[in-house]
Design a protein around this motif. Structure first.
Motif, PDB file in Angstrom:
ATOM      1  N   LEU A  20     -18.745  -1.586   8.222  1.00 60.24           N
ATOM      2  CA  LEU A  20     -19.815  -2.363   9.116  1.00 60.24           C
ATOM      3  C   LEU A  20     -19.855  -1.388  10.521  1.00 60.24           C
ATOM      4  CD1 LEU A  20     -18.121  -5.900   8.944  1.00 60.24           C
ATOM      5  CD2 LEU A  20     -19.814  -4.784   7.584  1.00 60.24           C
ATOM      6  N   TRP A  21     -20.852  -0.419  10.229  1.00 57.33           N
ATOM      7  CA  TRP A  21     -21.377   0.484  11.265  1.00 57.33           C
ATOM      8  C   TRP A  21     -22.286  -0.419  12.287  1.00 57.33           C
ATOM      9  CZ3 TRP A  21     -19.079   5.101  11.515  1.00 57.33           C
ATOM     10  CH2 TRP A  21     -18.522   5.726  10.433  1.00 57.33           C
ATOM     11  N   SER A  22     -22.928  -1.325  11.599  1.00 53.12           N
ATOM     12  CA  SER A  22     -24.022  -2.246  12.342  1.00 53.12           C
ATOM     13  C   SER A  22     -23.640  -3.051  13.363  1.00 53.12           C
ATOM     14  CB  SER A  22     -24.659  -2.908  11.021  1.00 53.12           C
ATOM     15  OG  SER A  22     -25.778  -3.690  11.861  1.00 53.12           O
ATOM     16  N   SER A  23     -24.040  -3.223  14.273  1.00 55.88           N
ATOM     17  CA  SER A  23     -23.765  -4.272  15.436  1.00 55.88           C
ATOM     18  C   SER A  23     -24.304  -5.549  15.109  1.00 55.88           C
ATOM     19  CB  SER A  23     -23.797  -3.779  16.876  1.00 55.88           C
ATOM     20  OG  SER A  23     -23.326  -2.308  16.850  1.00 55.88           O
ATOM     21  N   PRO A  24     -23.939  -6.512  15.527  1.00 59.92           N
ATOM     22  CA  PRO A  24     -24.540  -7.869  15.189  1.00 59.92           C
ATOM     23  C   PRO A  24     -25.751  -8.234  16.126  1.00 59.92           C
ATOM     24  CG  PRO A  24     -22.449  -8.259  16.419  1.00 59.92           C
ATOM     25  CD  PRO A  24     -22.480  -6.860  16.347  1.00 59.92           C
ATOM     26  N   ALA A  25     -26.246  -9.072  15.447  1.00 58.75           N
ATOM     27  CA  ALA A  25     -27.224  -9.887  16.385  1.00 58.75           C
ATOM     28  C   ALA A  25     -27.197 -11.666  16.192  1.00 58.75           C
ATOM     29  CB  ALA A  25     -28.752  -9.695  15.976  1.00 58.75           C
ATOM     30  N   ILE A  26     -27.373 -12.301  17.306  1.00 60.95           N
ATOM     31  CA  ILE A  26     -27.033 -13.534  17.161  1.00 60.95           C
ATOM     32  C   ILE A  26     -28.511 -14.336  17.688  1.00 60.95           C
ATOM     33  CG2 ILE A  26     -26.387 -13.698  19.615  1.00 60.95           C
ATOM     34  CD1 ILE A  26     -24.420 -16.092  18.750  1.00 60.95           C
ATOM     35  N   PHE A  27     -28.848 -15.348  16.876  1.00 61.21           N
ATOM     36  CA  PHE A  27     -30.162 -15.993  17.030  1.00 61.21           C
ATOM     37  C   PHE A  27     -30.155 -17.320  16.419  1.00 61.21           C
ATOM     38  CE2 PHE A  27     -34.601 -16.845  15.379  1.00 61.21           C
ATOM     39  CZ  PHE A  27     -34.995 -17.350  16.704  1.00 61.21           C
ATOM     40  N   ASP A  28     -30.236 -18.370  17.193  1.00 59.94           N
ATOM     41  CA  ASP A  28     -30.547 -19.867  16.724  1.00 59.94           C
ATOM     42  C   ASP A  28     -29.301 -20.204  16.161  1.00 59.94           C
ATOM     43  OD1 ASP A  28     -31.866 -22.337  16.430  1.00 59.94           O
ATOM     44  OD2 ASP A  28     -32.908 -21.849  14.737  1.00 59.94           O
ATOM     45  N   GLY A  29     -28.149 -19.760  16.617  1.00 65.48           N
ATOM     46  CA  GLY A  29     -26.728 -20.331  15.941  1.00 65.48           C
ATOM     47  C   GLY A  29     -26.161 -19.589  14.816  1.00 65.48           C
ATOM     48  N   SER A  30     -26.937 -18.237  14.644  1.00 61.88           N
ATOM     49  CA  SER A  30     -26.551 -17.584  13.412  1.00 61.88           C
ATOM     50  C   SER A  30     -26.236 -16.177  13.897  1.00 61.88           C
ATOM     51  CB  SER A  30     -27.457 -17.521  12.285  1.00 61.88           C
ATOM     52  OG  SER A  30     -27.653 -18.610  11.393  1.00 61.88           O
TER      53      SER A  30
END
Length: 460
Positions: A173-183
């Motif tokens: 998991l090189w990628s960093s997370p995004a959060i939007f509308d509860g997801s």
């Protein structure tokens, strides 16, 4: 893929003074002007427009406040919320929370991956975290070093849930997370193309970690199309953008590798995509950067991202398949970004100017190891160009109104956004020094990690 990756994270609304009884005695909140996600916002602007403490005048008075030494390289962009700096480190697989006075608040182990067939062979947490309020709780979301995705209590570091998104050591998991509308949205890639795996974009429930939808970048049973950069959210359109890595083995065409892809945020259904033409691909023509949303002076909504072929591509949103509106060759192409090939640095966006950085190039007949350019968003014309001679710019462009910050070789360079003039420069003279990770800027202080294992706080 090229395994020297930066990790990128996501979006958050700002909360001020919200008590959190479940966290114990510490009150947790995200105040106005905090930097709570990779590149500050889900649009990946890289600009903290709420911070006016650092400006073109005060930048000349910057000084080192402190440095914190970790157990290995730091490539994650630090984030700031709850009066704490959150950051991950490689060798020990720790996510750290440090207060602004450089006191450790908590350290939580989130795993490591070891594969002696890859280089580097041992890596821990490289993903930039995101802090958000979920059901009244301040939670920290981050990709671990063991192919699991984690949600932590932001005040204490306690693991609230974890979800496995691949098998270690092949997936990472090189990628960093995004959060939007509860997801939560998280990209999945290979550890280092050794072996190559099928790239994924995964949507999880932020409260529980349950997987809601999965989008495969290449057909089932195929490999390639890894997602190492972060996802970018167009909140007004309820869509998301991300870029993919090189293709792998497949009996069917791999239309989305390497490519920029647009999906519906609600269910990860495909809207549109554009693939790099074969004529502009090499053996390792990854997108391992993160798209940046911006707006043309004519009001057109745009999205742009750089490839390791050295080209920055700019598209109309919702019209990717029409091809780039404009493109700029900002660096020489190649498969070694740390050597100065191509660009993996996400752009910065503020006001009506796009700021794009990369590796080796030529500016006014001068050979440059790296560069930073201010660009007209309508046509890609350069407003000014800055040549660097001490190394490429690998990490994202960060800034506050009037000021830009980039890591360049062993230097942190602070520049005037209007002209590219140097306002301040800090050198990390330690062995193996190189700024692979991006800076964040909060309340006049620049926080940035180095591959020699030091986290720096540089402020006014």
């Amino acid at each position: 893929m090229g395994i020297w990756i930066f990790v990128f994270a996501s979006v958050l609304a700002l909360y001020a003074g919200i008590p959190d009884a479940w966290s114990g005695s510490r009150v947790v909140y995200a105040a106005g002007g905090d930097w709570t996600t990779y590149q500050y916002s889900s649009a990946r602007s890289g600009f903290n427009d709420a911070d006016t403490t650092l400006n073109a005048s005060s930048a000349t008075h910057l000084t080192l406040h402190w440095k914190h030494t970790a157990a290995g390289p730091i490539s994650a962009q630090p984030i700031v919320a709850n009066d704490m700096i959150y950051w991950g480190s490689w060798n020990d697989g720790m996510e750290h929370a440090t207060d602004r006075g450089d006191n450790t608040v908590w350290d939580t182990a989130l795993g490591t991956t070891t594969d002696n067939n890859c280089y580097p062979a041992h890596v821990g947490v490289t993903s930039t975290a995101t802090v958000a309020m979920i059901d009244g709780k301040s939670m920290l979301f981050v990709g671990g070093g063991d192919a699991k995705f984690y949600a932590l209590n932001a005040a204490t570091g306690k693991i609230l849930w974890s979800t496995r998104l691949g098998s270690s050591p092949s997936h990472f998991l090189w990628s960093s997370p995004a959060i939007f509308d509860g997801s939560i949205y998280e990209g999945v890639s290979s550890f280092g193309d050794c072996p190559l795996v099928r790239g994924l974009m995964v949507q999880l429930d932020a409260a529980t970690g349950k997987i809601k939808h999965v989008f495969g970048t290449v057909p089932e049973g195929c490999t390639g199309g890894g997602v190492t950069g972060s996802v970018t959210i167009d909140a007004d359109a309820d869509t998301l953008y991300f870029a993919t890595g090189n293709p792998g083995e497949c009996d069917s065409p791999e239309h989305h590798a390497p490519a920029i892809v647009e999906l519906n945020a609600s269910d990860l259904s495909l809207i549109d995509a554009w693939k790099v033409p074969v004529s502009r691909q090499s053996s390792d023509s990854d997108f391992i950067s993160t798209p940046t949303l911006f707006t043309g002076k004519d009001g057109k909504h745009m999205v742009g991202v750089a490839n390791k072929n050295g080209i920055f591509y700019a598209f109309r949103r919702n019209a990717l398949s029409n091809g780039p509106v404009w493109k700029d060759q900002i660096a020489v192409g190649g498969d070694c970004p740390q050597c100065g090939d191509g660009s993996i640095a996400p752009a910065g966006w503020y006001g009506n100017t796009l700021y794009v950085a990369g590796g080796k190039t030529t500016i006014r007949d001068k050979h440059c190891q790296g560069s930073l350019r201010a660009i007209n968003p309508d046509n890609g014309d350069y407003l000014w160009q800055r040549c660097f001679t001490d190394g490429p710019v690998l990490a994202p462009v960060a800034g506050v109104p009037g000021v830009l910050v980039v890591g360049q070789g062993p230097y942190v360079v602070v520049l005037a956004a209007s002209s590219g003039t140097t306002l301040y420069r800090f050198k990390d003279s330690n062995k193996d020094s190189m700024f692979y990770g991006g800076a964040c800027i909060v309340h006049g202080v620049i926080y940035i990690g180095n591959m020699d294992g030091n986290l720096y706080a540089i402020g006014t």
